[in-house]
Design a protein around this motif. Structure first.
Motif, PDB file in Angstrom:
ATOM      1  N   LEU A 219       0.834  -1.202   0.000  1.00  0.00           N
ATOM      2  CA  LEU A 219       0.000   0.000   0.000  1.00  0.00           C
ATOM      3  C   LEU A 219       0.873   1.258   0.000  1.00  0.00           C
ATOM      4  O   LEU A 219       2.077   1.200   0.240  1.00  0.00           O
ATOM      5  N   VAL A 224       2.470  -3.989   3.852  1.00  0.00           N
ATOM      6  CA  VAL A 224       2.415  -5.129   2.935  1.00  0.00           C
ATOM      7  C   VAL A 224       1.137  -5.915   3.204  1.00  0.00           C
ATOM      8  O   VAL A 224       0.920  -6.385   4.315  1.00  0.00           O
ATOM      9  N   LEU A 225       0.282  -6.027   2.196  1.00  0.00           N
ATOM     10  CA  LEU A 225      -0.944  -6.820   2.317  1.00  0.00           C
ATOM     11  C   LEU A 225      -0.671  -8.209   1.758  1.00  0.00           C
ATOM     12  O   LEU A 225      -0.505  -8.373   0.549  1.00  0.00           O
ATOM     13  N   ASP A 226      -0.628  -9.198   2.642  1.00  0.00           N
ATOM     14  CA  ASP A 226      -0.405 -10.567   2.193  1.00  0.00           C
ATOM     15  C   ASP A 226      -1.757 -11.218   1.901  1.00  0.00           C
ATOM     16  O   ASP A 226      -2.435 -11.684   2.793  1.00  0.00           O
ATOM     17  N   MET A 227      -2.132 -11.212   0.644  1.00  0.00           N
ATOM     18  CA  MET A 227      -3.366 -11.899   0.217  1.00  0.00           C
ATOM     19  C   MET A 227      -2.980 -12.972  -0.794  1.00  0.00           C
ATOM     20  O   MET A 227      -3.728 -13.277  -1.703  1.00  0.00           O
ATOM     21  N   LEU A 240     -10.459  -8.577  -1.108  1.00  0.00           N
ATOM     22  CA  LEU A 240      -9.848  -7.281  -1.416  1.00  0.00           C
ATOM     23  C   LEU A 240      -8.894  -7.302  -2.604  1.00  0.00           C
ATOM     24  O   LEU A 240      -8.591  -6.250  -3.168  1.00  0.00           O
ATOM     25  N   LEU A 243      -9.773  -5.268  -5.669  1.00  0.00           N
ATOM     26  CA  LEU A 243      -9.564  -3.815  -5.724  1.00  0.00           C
ATOM     27  C   LEU A 243      -8.304  -3.479  -6.505  1.00  0.00           C
ATOM     28  O   LEU A 243      -8.214  -2.422  -7.135  1.00  0.00           O
ATOM     29  N   PHE A 244      -7.328  -4.363  -6.445  1.00  0.00           N
ATOM     30  CA  PHE A 244      -6.029  -4.073  -7.067  1.00  0.00           C
ATOM     31  C   PHE A 244      -5.937  -4.594  -8.498  1.00  0.00           C
ATOM     32  O   PHE A 244      -5.026  -4.236  -9.226  1.00  0.00           O
ATOM     33  N   SER A 250      -2.872   2.572  -8.815  1.00  0.00           N
ATOM     34  CA  SER A 250      -3.250   3.785  -8.084  1.00  0.00           C
ATOM     35  C   SER A 250      -3.704   3.486  -6.660  1.00  0.00           C
ATOM     36  O   SER A 250      -3.950   4.403  -5.885  1.00  0.00           O
ATOM     37  N   LEU A 251      -3.796   2.209  -6.296  1.00  0.00           N
ATOM     38  CA  LEU A 251      -4.193   1.852  -4.925  1.00  0.00           C
ATOM     39  C   LEU A 251      -3.099   1.094  -4.195  1.00  0.00           C
ATOM     40  O   LEU A 251      -3.154   0.941  -2.975  1.00  0.00           O
ATOM     41  N   ILE A 492     -12.476   5.416  -1.938  1.00  0.00           N
ATOM     42  CA  ILE A 492     -11.569   4.285  -1.703  1.00  0.00           C
ATOM     43  C   ILE A 492     -10.124   4.695  -1.993  1.00  0.00           C
ATOM     44  O   ILE A 492      -9.203   4.329  -1.255  1.00  0.00           O
ATOM     45  N   LYS A 493      -9.936   5.463  -3.048  1.00  0.00           N
ATOM     46  CA  LYS A 493      -8.591   5.990  -3.333  1.00  0.00           C
ATOM     47  C   LYS A 493      -8.078   6.784  -2.122  1.00  0.00           C
ATOM     48  O   LYS A 493      -6.932   6.597  -1.685  1.00  0.00           O
ATOM     49  N   LEU A 495      -8.988   6.583   0.943  1.00  0.00           N
ATOM     50  CA  LEU A 495      -8.778   5.701   2.093  1.00  0.00           C
ATOM     51  C   LEU A 495      -7.431   4.992   1.994  1.00  0.00           C
ATOM     52  O   LEU A 495      -6.682   4.901   2.969  1.00  0.00           O
ATOM     53  N   LEU A 496      -7.114   4.505   0.804  1.00  0.00           N
ATOM     54  CA  LEU A 496      -5.897   3.700   0.649  1.00  0.00           C
ATOM     55  C   LEU A 496      -4.652   4.542   0.389  1.00  0.00           C
ATOM     56  O   LEU A 496      -3.542   4.094   0.669  1.00  0.00           O
TER      57      LEU A 496
END
Lengths: 513, 513
Positions: A219, A224-227, A240, A243-244, A250-251, A492-493, A495-496
């Motif tokens: 982000l 680090v988003l571990d998905m 989620l 979203l990417f 851009s997110l 959302i933009k 927020l992130l």
């Protein structure tokens, strides 16, 4: 004045070509000077910090990461594939690990330095180059394959892997990538994910929203988003990762990908056909979906202008059909598990289609070499289109029955000043509309836009089927999306990426941020 | 105390069964009284307002919408399918239009009244019934088919349409729904979308994230999000519809759906097979993916306990195989466009599998009636499982090679006090683990949980493959998702539903909200 305040936080430097609407912003040389100073400081601080935080076993990361010395490479990274958009970034970073990406973003976010995530830089809407002098983060050095689950066909790899390399690797293991596109030799899987790339296998294997099983994303603030799941099914909370997929960097920055890859089926057959009119192309598609059903893997169409363009400007290609007086050409590919049956099936389909006068002439590729030539014709259109001078490229989703009308209307509208070419993924309702002229001109552009967007909107189409919005169409989003939906995107933009450091001026209009 | 303050804003009334952990909240009779008074006021105000705002041509909407008079219907809507969760809502609303849903949510949001969106109420995790006395909004009255694009197979309909009805309608038009599940006779497409339902056709047609083309959604504050596109490709901004697929009604209420439906292929074949061990089931799956390839449309497995359960408790069913001493059974379905070829292909595959000793015995359905019987065995397991007493149901995604280990470990762990049954969608790595006991007991539950979640997490599985988290597993999300990811989910929940009125206590743990 909220929008100007936010823009100045990103420290604009100066205005590049093709960014007219942004040139009116209040960004003078004092800001440029400030950005320059900050940039010097950034390089110094970044080097020092990286030296401190990175393992000693990677001593060259710092020198490799900061590439300002290499002017040619920097210039290439600043320029898009069509040479239509050119930024002025002085700093190109090539991180080698997720941790580095995280540290770079944490650093930039805390100092409100704008960044542009970059993959193979093969996009067509100015989404992967800086608008001003944003920091470039190219993912090419994160190009490792992490694992392949050979029972389930699940590939996990870093974002910088080149699509063609992944496909070659998979082919040797009995699988294929579920997507394929003309830019496969340069584009990176992280960029494919970030732009929700469609391409040639979409009709068979569907969208990346269906095939991507997991992502690792960094982000804006460095989190680090571990998905990075590798499961086909996982309904634990909001999914989620979607979203990417298609948010054009851009997110967040995609650093790792896991993707479901179909089994490589042994039999592929390809037919190159001619149709006399567009209605026949449509009917052929309808019949192919039913009669070829489960083996249909591509249904591409090109008009005669597209064919002429390729044959006239690319080396070593000729029309596979003896006469060339047809208005439309269709490529039909089937992929199945039984060579002789599949070929007989395609032959029977073609015979039937010729009897019904849907197809005027056609040929089935007799070997891999011939099949490659057929594909080269279709895939070469984009490459050939830029050889003539300037090209205005549009990528529209439209109801299939209306899809070619815009080509004819545009052609009438522009007359002799331009050649209007239509081709694309008919099976997915996706038209590539290319308008070729000697050079870019405001007069011609004024005849094309907003007409092309208004026409598409009126027919409930999409002004970007697969290319994304980038810089070119960020302000055009309302032609395809309701204001409530755009407003929620903006929320959302914010927020992130509250400081709007990630790929600024792209995807969403500045007016909503 | 943030969580308690927020909870009291939603005006809890009293505690229902199966909501022990929530019973410790400070919610006394005074709050109950307050909610009761507000509810009376709500009904009065709602009636008055709806009368004022709705067109005079719909005079019965108000009386039809408010159903507090019908105690039986209210009781049914408060109780989940397994009779494990029971709420105490006094107000069941059945809106007939998106505008009504919008007005209801606007009203409830402005007064901080919690609501539970409800479809067919066939969920298995307590996600579709109130925890306390939330207002129930059931979508059954929005059950119209809006359009079918017969060239591209794109269906648009209201959220309350029942899955089976949609499939029957499509079949008559030459298409099928891309999903199918045991509850098809009651479940609604809006609920399917909101829970990202998987089911029997997943292996062939993939997830709803790939098949849903557009949604209309009403947000908590009443805003209608029109994302009801009908295009296969649309890369204009963030693809927000994915946020609502699988978010279990906690981010918005789905009111309309457009979905890509595959062509109905003419030839379907079904085999019922027996395997002696789990390794053979796995190998059979691997071979089926390659040899049956493009025609494979289902690969389901059941252990002998599952078969015994169905044959022992459902009327008119018998084992299709002469002896019943096998440990595992597999259903393989193929769907293609050529009857004789497809059948020959399946027969050849079975012959080969028997020669390799992967399959011990097997039979191919000779007609539709026999095929229905085979499917009835597989689909009847869930129905049969609740006839014995109590059932603890788990729905896990696991790496295929580990998938049956948990059944065996659980069986050893529980000994004689329970019968442990394993079945599911092996082709998707999805195990349904059912634990049958005479009655629900804390002792047994303590032996099952958290063991089952810890085991799944240790093997990087998902604690909910397709059922969702609902009330049952909201607090368990961390077994499958990282804390950063859960935190971002919470931020998105707070962005879209700041008063937390939508399906409270479900999906996310209260501790992050």
């Amino acid at each position: 004045m909220e929008r100007y305040r936010r823009a100045s936080q990103i420290l604009l430097r100066y205005v590049s070509c093709e960014t007219r609407s942004l040139s009116k912003r209040p960004c003078g040389s004092s800001i440029a000077g400030s950005q320059s100073r900050i940039q010097e400081q950034f390089i110094r601080e970044y080097n020092t910090k990286l030296r401190n935080v990175l393992p000693h076993s990677m001593p060259r990361v710092c020198t490799r990461t900061v590439q300002v010395q290499d002017e040619d490479r920097l210039s290439a990274a600043n320029t898009d594939w069509m040479r239509k958009y050119k930024g002025s970034s002085q700093l190109l970073l090539l991180p080698k690990t997720t941790e580095e990406v995280s540290k770079i973003l944490f650093y930039c976010n805390s100092r409100r330095l704008a960044v542009v995530p970059q993959g193979g830089n093969t996009g067509l809407v100015g989404g992967s180059v800086p608008v001003f002098d944003e920091v470039l983060i190219n993912m090419a050095s994160m190009d490792k394959i992490i694992s392949l689950d050979k029972v389930n066909g699940i590939l996990t790899c870093e974002a910088g892997c080149i699509l063609e390399n992944l496909n070659n690797y998979l082919t040797s293991e009995g699988f294929i990538m579920p997507l394929d596109l003309g830019a496969k030799g340069s584009c990176q899987i992280g960029g494919n994910v970030s732009t929700n790339a469609g391409g040639l296998r979409f009709i068979r294997y569907g969208s990346l929203h269906g095939n991507i099983l997991g992502l690792e994303v960094v982000l804006a603030n460095g989190t680090v988003l571990d998905m990075l799941g590798t499961l086909r099914k996982d309904n634990t909370g909001y999914d989620l990762k979607h979203l990417f997929i298609g948010s054009e960097g851009s997110l967040g920055i995609v650093t790792k990908v896991s993707i479901l890859t179909p089994a490589k089926l042994l039999s592929t057959n390809l037919a190159f056909l001619a149709c006399n009119d567009y209605l026949s192309c449509q009917k052929l598609l309808f019949e192919a979906k039913r009669e070829l059903g489960e083996v249909l893997s591509a249904f591409e169409f090109m008009d005669s202008h597209a064919i002429d363009l390729v044959l006239g400007h690319l080396e070593g290609l000729r029309n596979p059909l003896p006469t060339s007086s047809y208005k439309f050409y269709v490529l039909i590919e089937t992929t199945g598990s039984d060579e002789s049956y599949d070929k007989a099936k395609l032959e029977a389909f073609l015979l039937h289609s010729m009897e019904c006068a849907l197809v005027s002439d056609g040929v089935i590729a007799q070997d891999i070499s011939q099949a490659s030539t057929f594909w080269r014709i279709r895939e070469g259109i984009s490459e050939a289109s830029v050889k003539l001078g300037a090209v205005y490229k549009y990528d529209l989703s439209l109801p299939v029955e209306k899809l070619y009308d815009i080509v004819e209307e545009m052609s009438q509208r522009l007359g002799d000043v331009a050649k209007v070419v239509g081709y694309g993924h008919l099976g997915d309702g996706n038209l590539h509309l290319n308008i070729l002229t000697a050079e870019y001109s405001d007069d011609i552009l004024a005849k094309i836009e907003p007409f092309v967007y208004e026409w598409t909107s009126m027919h409930r189409g999409s002004i970007s089927a697969e290319h994304g919005l980038g810089l070119m169409k960020a302000d055009k989003i309302h032609y395809s999306k309701s204001s409530e939906t755009v407003q929620l995107m903006a929320s959302i933009k914010k927020l992130l990426d509250p400081n709007c450091i990630l790929n600024p001026y792209k995807v969403l209009p500045q007016s909503v941020l």
